[in-house]
Design a protein around this motif. Sequence first.
Motif, mmCIF file in Angstrom:
data_model
loop_
_atom_site.group_PDB
_atom_site.id
_atom_site.type_symbol
_atom_site.label_atom_id
_atom_site.label_comp_id
_atom_site.label_asym_id
_atom_site.label_seq_id
_atom_site.Cartn_x
_atom_site.Cartn_y
_atom_site.Cartn_z
ATOM 1 N N ILE A 8 -8.480 81.514 22.107
ATOM 2 C CA ILE A 8 -8.355 82.480 21.014
ATOM 3 C C ILE A 8 -8.035 83.868 21.565
ATOM 4 O O ILE A 8 -7.263 84.613 20.970
ATOM 5 N N ARG A 11 -4.377 83.914 22.182
ATOM 6 C CA ARG A 11 -3.627 83.978 20.928
ATOM 7 C C ARG A 11 -3.696 85.373 20.306
ATOM 8 O O ARG A 11 -2.704 85.867 19.783
ATOM 9 N N GLU A 75 -4.575 82.617 14.956
ATOM 10 C CA GLU A 75 -4.995 81.218 14.938
ATOM 11 C C GLU A 75 -3.865 80.298 14.499
ATOM 12 O O GLU A 75 -3.747 79.183 14.987
ATOM 13 N N GLU A 78 -1.080 78.750 17.141
ATOM 14 C CA GLU A 78 -1.350 77.623 18.025
ATOM 15 C C GLU A 78 -0.828 77.883 19.432
ATOM 16 O O GLU A 78 -0.250 77.017 20.079
#
Length: 90
Positions: A8, A11, A75, A78
């Motif tokens: 995360i 990302r 999120e 991906e």
Amino acid sequence: METMTDNINQRISARIRLEREARGWSLSELAERAGVSRAMIHKIERGESSPTATLLARLSGAFSISMSTLIARAEMQEGKLLRVENQPVW
């Protein structure tokens, strides 16, 4: 082994860079708009530092989106950067 937190963070880092670049802003311009140092944004975008909730709030405010939208967009990636034309409209 990559943890969920690492994933995360990667990302979010990529999303911050994508949001900045989509607006045509330099690191300095985002730093000024968010009230955050250029060096800190650079570290976050490179994945060298994890942003705090306060920092995410400042950055999302500079982008004129909510912090939850910024995280949701991260999120949804991906782990991939999406071209502007392929991003969902909120």
